[in-house]
Design a protein around this motif. Structure first.
Motif, mmCIF file in Angstrom:
data_model
loop_
_atom_site.group_PDB
_atom_site.id
_atom_site.type_symbol
_atom_site.label_atom_id
_atom_site.label_comp_id
_atom_site.label_asym_id
_atom_site.label_seq_id
_atom_site.Cartn_x
_atom_site.Cartn_y
_atom_site.Cartn_z
ATOM 1 N N GLY A 226 53.884 44.659 68.567
ATOM 2 C CA GLY A 226 52.492 44.957 68.895
ATOM 3 C C GLY A 226 52.268 45.220 70.368
ATOM 4 O O GLY A 226 51.165 45.010 70.890
ATOM 5 N N LEU A 227 53.294 45.712 71.060
ATOM 6 C CA LEU A 227 53.193 45.993 72.482
ATOM 7 C C LEU A 227 53.216 47.491 72.767
ATOM 8 O O LEU A 227 53.623 47.916 73.856
ATOM 9 C CB LEU A 227 54.346 45.313 73.234
ATOM 10 N N ASP A 228 52.803 48.305 71.795
ATOM 11 C CA ASP A 228 52.727 49.744 72.012
ATOM 12 C C ASP A 228 51.402 50.086 72.699
ATOM 13 O O ASP A 228 50.591 50.864 72.186
ATOM 14 C CB ASP A 228 52.868 50.492 70.689
ATOM 15 N N ASN A 229 51.203 49.515 73.886
ATOM 16 C CA ASN A 229 49.966 49.640 74.642
ATOM 17 C C ASN A 229 50.282 49.469 76.126
ATOM 18 O O ASN A 229 51.450 49.247 76.495
ATOM 19 C CB ASN A 229 48.950 48.589 74.160
ATOM 20 N N PRO A 230 49.281 49.550 76.995
ATOM 21 C CA PRO A 230 49.563 49.388 78.428
ATOM 22 C C PRO A 230 50.219 48.066 78.796
ATOM 23 O O PRO A 230 50.999 48.010 79.756
ATOM 24 C CB PRO A 230 48.168 49.511 79.065
ATOM 25 N N ALA A 231 49.940 46.984 78.047
ATOM 26 C CA ALA A 231 50.601 45.704 78.336
ATOM 27 C C ALA A 231 52.105 45.811 78.120
ATOM 28 O O ALA A 231 52.902 45.270 78.907
ATOM 29 C CB ALA A 231 50.012 44.604 77.457
ATOM 30 N N ASP B 258 55.058 56.848 86.898
ATOM 31 C CA ASP B 258 55.876 56.946 85.682
ATOM 32 C C ASP B 258 55.137 57.732 84.600
ATOM 33 O O ASP B 258 53.967 57.483 84.309
ATOM 34 C CB ASP B 258 56.228 55.554 85.172
ATOM 35 N N PHE B 259 55.855 58.659 84.006
ATOM 36 C CA PHE B 259 55.301 59.465 82.920
ATOM 37 C C PHE B 259 55.986 59.182 81.594
ATOM 38 O O PHE B 259 55.343 59.028 80.562
ATOM 39 C CB PHE B 259 55.417 60.958 83.250
ATOM 40 N N MET B 260 57.306 59.087 81.616
ATOM 41 C CA MET B 260 58.067 59.006 80.370
ATOM 42 C C MET B 260 57.757 57.741 79.578
ATOM 43 O O MET B 260 57.477 57.803 78.372
ATOM 44 C CB MET B 260 59.568 59.098 80.656
ATOM 45 N N MET B 261 57.808 56.579 80.239
ATOM 46 C CA MET B 261 57.646 55.332 79.502
ATOM 47 C C MET B 261 56.256 55.207 78.870
ATOM 48 O O MET B 261 56.146 54.893 77.674
ATOM 49 C CB MET B 261 57.953 54.137 80.392
ATOM 50 N N PRO B 262 55.142 55.429 79.600
ATOM 51 C CA PRO B 262 53.833 55.333 78.937
ATOM 52 C C PRO B 262 53.656 56.343 77.817
ATOM 53 O O PRO B 262 53.047 56.028 76.785
ATOM 54 C CB PRO B 262 52.838 55.600 80.081
ATOM 55 N N SER B 263 54.177 57.547 78.007
ATOM 56 C CA SER B 263 54.005 58.577 76.967
ATOM 57 C C SER B 263 54.741 58.225 75.681
ATOM 58 O O SER B 263 54.299 58.606 74.591
ATOM 59 C CB SER B 263 54.495 59.934 77.494
ATOM 60 N N LEU B 264 55.850 57.477 75.790
ATOM 61 C CA LEU B 264 56.623 57.118 74.607
ATOM 62 C C LEU B 264 56.170 55.799 73.993
ATOM 63 O O LEU B 264 56.225 55.636 72.768
ATOM 64 C CB LEU B 264 58.113 57.027 74.957
ATOM 65 N N ILE B 265 55.731 54.860 74.816
ATOM 66 C CA ILE B 265 55.416 53.521 74.333
ATOM 67 C C ILE B 265 53.983 53.436 73.818
ATOM 68 O O ILE B 265 53.722 52.884 72.729
ATOM 69 C CB ILE B 265 55.649 52.483 75.442
ATOM 70 N N THR B 266 53.014 53.955 74.557
ATOM 71 C CA THR B 266 51.602 53.824 74.202
ATOM 72 C C THR B 266 51.258 54.751 73.049
ATOM 73 O O THR B 266 51.419 55.969 73.147
ATOM 74 C CB THR B 266 50.698 54.140 75.407
ATOM 75 N N SER B 267 50.786 54.178 71.968
ATOM 76 C CA SER B 267 50.497 54.963 70.769
ATOM 77 C C SER B 267 49.081 55.540 70.769
ATOM 78 O O SER B 267 48.829 56.544 70.104
ATOM 79 C CB SER B 267 50.683 54.082 69.523
ATOM 80 N N GLU B 268 48.171 54.936 71.504
ATOM 81 C CA GLU B 268 46.784 55.384 71.522
ATOM 82 C C GLU B 268 46.554 56.323 72.698
ATOM 83 O O GLU B 268 46.704 55.935 73.857
ATOM 84 C CB GLU B 268 45.836 54.178 71.642
ATOM 85 N N PRO B 269 46.189 57.603 72.449
ATOM 86 C CA PRO B 269 45.989 58.553 73.555
ATOM 87 C C PRO B 269 44.915 58.112 74.538
ATOM 88 O O PRO B 269 45.013 58.406 75.735
ATOM 89 C CB PRO B 269 45.597 59.854 72.842
ATOM 90 N N SER B 270 43.896 57.408 74.082
ATOM 91 C CA SER B 270 42.817 56.994 74.982
ATOM 92 C C SER B 270 43.232 55.871 75.926
ATOM 93 O O SER B 270 42.486 55.539 76.849
ATOM 94 C CB SER B 270 41.608 56.533 74.169
ATOM 95 N N MET B 271 44.420 55.282 75.718
ATOM 96 C CA MET B 271 44.895 54.194 76.558
ATOM 97 C C MET B 271 46.042 54.633 77.472
ATOM 98 O O MET B 271 46.784 53.805 77.989
ATOM 99 C CB MET B 271 45.364 53.022 75.681
ATOM 100 N N GLN B 272 46.172 55.926 77.683
ATOM 101 C CA GLN B 272 47.260 56.440 78.493
ATOM 102 C C GLN B 272 46.934 56.345 79.983
ATOM 103 O O GLN B 272 45.779 56.286 80.389
ATOM 104 C CB GLN B 272 47.562 57.897 78.123
ATOM 105 N N THR B 273 47.991 56.360 80.797
ATOM 106 C CA THR B 273 47.845 56.306 82.249
ATOM 107 C C THR B 273 47.583 57.704 82.808
ATOM 108 O O THR B 273 47.655 58.707 82.086
ATOM 109 C CB THR B 273 49.103 55.714 82.896
ATOM 110 N N LEU B 274 47.325 57.782 84.106
ATOM 111 C CA LEU B 274 46.953 59.050 84.737
ATOM 112 C C LEU B 274 48.003 60.153 84.578
ATOM 113 O O LEU B 274 47.640 61.286 84.222
ATOM 114 C CB LEU B 274 46.672 58.817 86.222
ATOM 115 N N PRO B 275 49.288 59.911 84.840
ATOM 116 C CA PRO B 275 50.258 61.004 84.689
ATOM 117 C C PRO B 275 50.280 61.596 83.282
ATOM 118 O O PRO B 275 50.414 62.816 83.123
ATOM 119 C CB PRO B 275 51.599 60.336 85.033
#
Length: 297
Positions: free
Chosen positions: A156-161, A231-248
């Motif tokens: 359950g860690l497919d988010n910014p945490a 960082d672009f790669m890790m958030p794009s692969l780990i975070t499943s919710e598009p609205s919770m993505q980081t700036l890159p």
């Protein structure tokens, strides 16, 4: 009355000192290194100038193909468009939270682990733990990307945490390497004095050792900040919710909408780069101080 005048020490020091051949020694500029540094600076300053210039132009000026031309009249509307188009406040807040958690977690865990390793170096477990952590520096994230995606999803860690946690884990090895080099320069007598005064190991670390690690903590913190923020790669692969993505990642999602609006694209890039540039400008003296002090025992 004597006519002899006494020269000021500073004046005497500034005079040229003759060498063994009787000639005056003069300091000369190292022009090859100076020219190399100027060229290296231009590789950073020229793209930065183009970014600022393009972001201040109108759409017509931006598509004219004159990237180096000064923006006139100056137009700030591209920043407002990029702000609204990418939902900048939300993405910025998520990036800040992830980066702050990464920096704090990296400094705390790496300093504690390094202190334990250095003070227990004669024990095989701690020594081999250090070598194990160094070996992980040669393991890039793409190699373990698929297992990490599955594990974060199960936990359950497919988010910014989860992104912040992985950032900390992947930066521990390099941070511990820096901390251990710095800790070896701190004499053991300081800790022995604190223990004679009745301080426990925990108190010795937080009240004596950790404050002495401030230059290296600043170095570790700025490296962790830059890596996590960009960082672009890790958030794009780990975070499943598009609205919770980081700036890159958000900027990449809206990349197609920037295709004909170069001024909006560069305004968005400049807003994303600004925090990293500001933090580095304020902390770069700590970076050099920490690296040089950690290299000298």
């Amino acid at each position: 009355m004597s006519n002899t005048t006494t020269k000021h020490p500073a004046t005497a020091r500034n005079q040229s000192v003759p060498n063994s051949s009787g000639k005056k020694r003069r300091d000369h500029a190292n022009w090859p290194i100076t020219i190399a540094l100027i060229l290296a600076s231009l590789t950073v300053l020229v793209p930065l100038y183009v970014t600022v210039s393009m972001s201040l132009k109108t759409t017509g000026q931006a598509v004219s193909g004159e990237a180096f031309a000064l923006p006139w009249p100056i137009d700030f509307s591209s920043f407002a468009q990029a702000w609204a188009m990418t939902d900048f406040p939300r993405a910025f807040t998520i990036s800040v939270l992830v980066t702050v958690a990464t920096v704090a977690g990296t400094i705390i865990l790496a300093s504690l682990a390094s202190y334990a390793i250095v003070r227990n170096w004669d024990r095989k477990l701690f020594r081999w733990s250090f070598f194990y952590l160094l070996a992980t520096m040669f393991l890039p994230f793409p190699v373990v990307a698929l297992p990490q995606i599955k594990l974060t999803g199960i936990a359950g860690l497919d988010n910014p945490a989860g992104v912040a946690l992985l950032h900390i884990m992947f930066q521990l090895s390099f941070s511990i390497l820096l901390y251990t080099a710095f800790l070896r320069s701190i004499p053991d007598e300081l800790e022995e004095s604190a223990k004679l005064d009745g301080a426990s190991t925990w108190q010795t670390f937080w009240k004596l050792i950790f404050p002495l690690l401030a230059p290296m903590s600043a170095t570790v913190g700025i490296f962790a900040f830059l890596i996590s923020w960009n960082d672009f790669m890790m958030p794009s692969l780990i975070t499943s919710e598009p609205s919770m993505q980081t700036l890159p990642v958000v900027q990449n999602i809206f990349q197609t909408q920037f295709s004909n609006n170069y001024n909006v694209a560069f305004a968005s890039y400049l807003m994303a780069m600004a925090p990293a540039i500001i933090v580095y400008l304020f902390a770069q003296r700590w970076v050099m101080s920490g690296v040089t002090q950690g290299a000298i025992k």
